[in-house]
Design a protein around this motif. Structure first.
Motif, mmCIF file in Angstrom:
data_model
loop_
_atom_site.group_PDB
_atom_site.id
_atom_site.type_symbol
_atom_site.label_atom_id
_atom_site.label_comp_id
_atom_site.label_asym_id
_atom_site.label_seq_id
_atom_site.Cartn_x
_atom_site.Cartn_y
_atom_site.Cartn_z
ATOM 1 N N GLY A 36 0.200 1.680 39.429
ATOM 2 C CA GLY A 36 -1.063 2.328 39.077
ATOM 3 C C GLY A 36 -1.912 2.680 40.275
ATOM 4 O O GLY A 36 -3.143 2.601 40.219
ATOM 5 N N ASN A 68 0.172 -2.887 34.986
ATOM 6 C CA ASN A 68 -0.194 -1.483 35.118
ATOM 7 C C ASN A 68 -1.712 -1.346 35.144
ATOM 8 O O ASN A 68 -2.418 -1.908 34.301
ATOM 9 C CB ASN A 68 0.384 -0.670 33.956
ATOM 10 N N SER A 70 -4.580 1.231 34.696
ATOM 11 C CA SER A 70 -4.759 2.543 34.081
ATOM 12 C C SER A 70 -6.241 2.943 34.094
ATOM 13 O O SER A 70 -7.118 2.094 33.853
ATOM 14 C CB SER A 70 -4.243 2.509 32.642
ATOM 15 N N PRO A 71 -6.592 4.213 34.402
ATOM 16 C CA PRO A 71 -5.699 5.349 34.619
ATOM 17 C C PRO A 71 -4.960 5.290 35.958
ATOM 18 O O PRO A 71 -5.559 4.933 36.984
ATOM 19 C CB PRO A 71 -6.643 6.558 34.572
ATOM 20 N N ALA A 72 -3.674 5.641 35.913
ATOM 21 C CA ALA A 72 -2.829 5.512 37.095
ATOM 22 C C ALA A 72 -3.230 6.470 38.202
ATOM 23 O O ALA A 72 -2.943 6.219 39.377
ATOM 24 C CB ALA A 72 -1.368 5.738 36.702
#
Length: 509
Positions: A36, A68, A70-72
């Motif tokens: 990410g 992860n 996010s937003p990546a």
């Protein structure tokens, strides 16, 4: 279900963006990866989280862990994501309640022993969480006072990861550890700087009050020993106290600078960088994460450049954009950050390199070319953005020895400034502006309060002769409105226009 989610905050300048921290377990070879768009410091969180969990008695599952962010596409910087990564991975393994962490924003760096370390930028991060609708934030103990400055948010301060885990339902013993202390707060030096100490400079004192009342930029030029620095350092003392909203804006910038913020300070800030300061130090920035420079730290206060002609030309020209827009944009290859920069600029400079040019009884040893070159160190576009250009001369010996200071104290001047600003705010209440220096020039020239032709006549002639640019024309109008406010008049007359032109072009005492 082997997935758990919580929240952290990524800072870009003073703007915070909520980041969903999502951890997932899979039945593959044990591994731990963060994806990410993390930076180097965030990539090293793998080892910090692993050791912190182990030393807190919270063993991570021996499976493949993927976290992860996010937003990546949003760049993430720094170690402030450690706590959110740790709780999401522990919840994915079933040690923490998923529902509990899903409604909480976690901010903090982990030590290898499981203690929580403070991070910069907690105040704007908590602001971002509040604006996004979150009502609970967990921060390191050392950042507690700073986080509690944001109203309407439940702030929980923890000294260790184990303490956070217990809040989220873990059955683990909370060790008795000492909280990691933040750096010592920057001491506030209480100086008794009063206008009453100024000797023999009545016109300069009045110009200082006009600048404070309207939010105008000011240039003081004159020989060494004329009192330019003495006058400049008294400007913040006659400015009105900051409102709570303004004080929070200033505190947010200080937090991003890495300073310890424990309370709101209503005093307007004063930034006075050395003349050897680079353009990057003025503007701010950094290779990985943006830090505010002197321009942003002077937000809602005064940026004082002493010996202004000694600053590099690049550094001085960097002031032009924030003087017009009230913000400073920092562009780097990986990010763009915006900082607030609504400040009053105060410049002080000598008439020549030796300082004696044009001084009665003093000998100037500078060649004519050096004097001309020195005077042009401030570019024309920058000078055009300065409202008041005042020449300050040395005080006569008999006045200096008499020890008679100004009859006007800082408290009395502050009251005059406050009253003038209230009149201006009432006049512009139906517009986006509150101070005269902020009002659009087009509105002043063509709006409902446009001055009569006879009153504008001296300005019109100066514009036709080329003695004023259109920007200079507008700045003289703003000065005249400020003088009218200080005199409790409904609008400027010929007297105010004449005095404004006098201050705009410079004057010799």
């Amino acid at each position: 279900m082997s997935t758990a989610r919580t929240w952290a905050v990524a800072l870009t300048g003073v703007d915070g963006h909520l980041v969903e921290v999502e951890a997932d377990l899979s039945n593959q070879t044990p591994d731990f990866k963060i994806i990410g768009l993390p930076d180097k410091a965030l990539g090293e969180a793998v080892q910090r989280v692993h050791n912190a969990c182990k030393n807190a008695g919270l063993d991570l599952p021996r499976r493949r862990l993927t976290v992860n962010l996010s937003p990546a596409s949003l760049p993430k910087h720094g170690s402030g994501f450690d706590l959110s990564i740790a709780v999401s991975t522990l919840a994915a393994g079933g040690l923490l309640a998923r529902r509990s962490i899903a409604g909480t924003v976690h901010i903090g760096e982990l030590g290898l022993d499981g203690r929580l370390r403070p991070v910069p930028g907690v105040l704007p991060a908590v602001f971002a969480a509040s604006r996004a609708g979150f009502d609970r934030v967990i921060v390191p103990k050392a950042n507690e006072d700073e986080a509690r400055l944001v109203p309407g948010v439940e702030v929980r301060a923890a000294a260790s990861l184990a303490e956070v885990a217990v809040w989220h339902g873990a059955d683990v013993e909370v060790p008795d550890v000492d909280a990691v202390d933040a750096a010592s707060p920057v001491p506030v030096r209480e100086e008794s700087l009063d206008l009453a100490d100024v000797v023999g400079q009545p016109e300069a004192v009045e110009a200082l009050i006009i600048a404070a009342a309207g939010g105008h930029h000011l240039l003081l030029s004159g020989p060494p020993g004329a009192g330019k620095t003495m006058l400049a350092r008294r400007l913040p003392g006659i400015l009105p106290r900051l409102t709570e909203k303004e004080a929070l804006e200033v505190a947010a910038v200080r937090s991003l600078s890495g300073e310890v913020v424990t309370r709101l300070d209503g005093s307007p800030p004063l930034e006075s960088p050395h003349h050897s300061t680079s353009a990057a130090a003025l503007v701010g920035g950094g290779s990985r994460a943006a830090r505010p420079g002197a321009i942003a730290r002077a937000h809602r206060g005064v940026l004082f450049l002493d010996e202004a002609a000694e600053f590099s030309r690049v550094a001085l020209d960097a002031l032009r954009q924030p003087l017009e827009s009230g913000v400073i944009d920092v562009h780097r290859a990986g990010f763009t950050a915006r900082f607030p920069a609504r400040f009053q600029l105060l410049l002080a400079m000598n008439p020549c390199p030796c300082g004696n040019y044009g001084i009665r009884g003093a000998e100037c040893v500078c060649p004519p070319m050096a004097i001309r070159r020195y005077a042009t160190r401030l570019s024309g576009p920058l000078r055009d953005r300065v409202d008041i250009d005042l020449q300050v001369m040395r005080v006569a010996a008999h006045r200096a020895m008499a020890g008679e200071g100004s009859s006007l104290t800082s408290s009395a001047a502050r009251e005059r400034v406050r009253a003038a600003r209230e009149r201006a705010s009432e006049r512009w209440r139906a517009t986006p502006w509150r101070r005269n220096a902020e009002v659009s020039g087009t509105w002043l020239r063509q709006g409902a309060l446009r001055l009569e032709r006879a009153v504008r006549a001296p300005l019109d002639r100066a514009l036709e002769r080329g003695a004023l640019t259109l920007r200079g024309y507008d700045r003289v109008l703003r000065l005249a409105w400020t003088m009218a406010d200080l005199s409790d008049r409904d609008q400027p007359g010929l007297d105010e226009i004449g005095r404004a032109l006098h201050l705009r072009r410079g004057t010799t005492q």
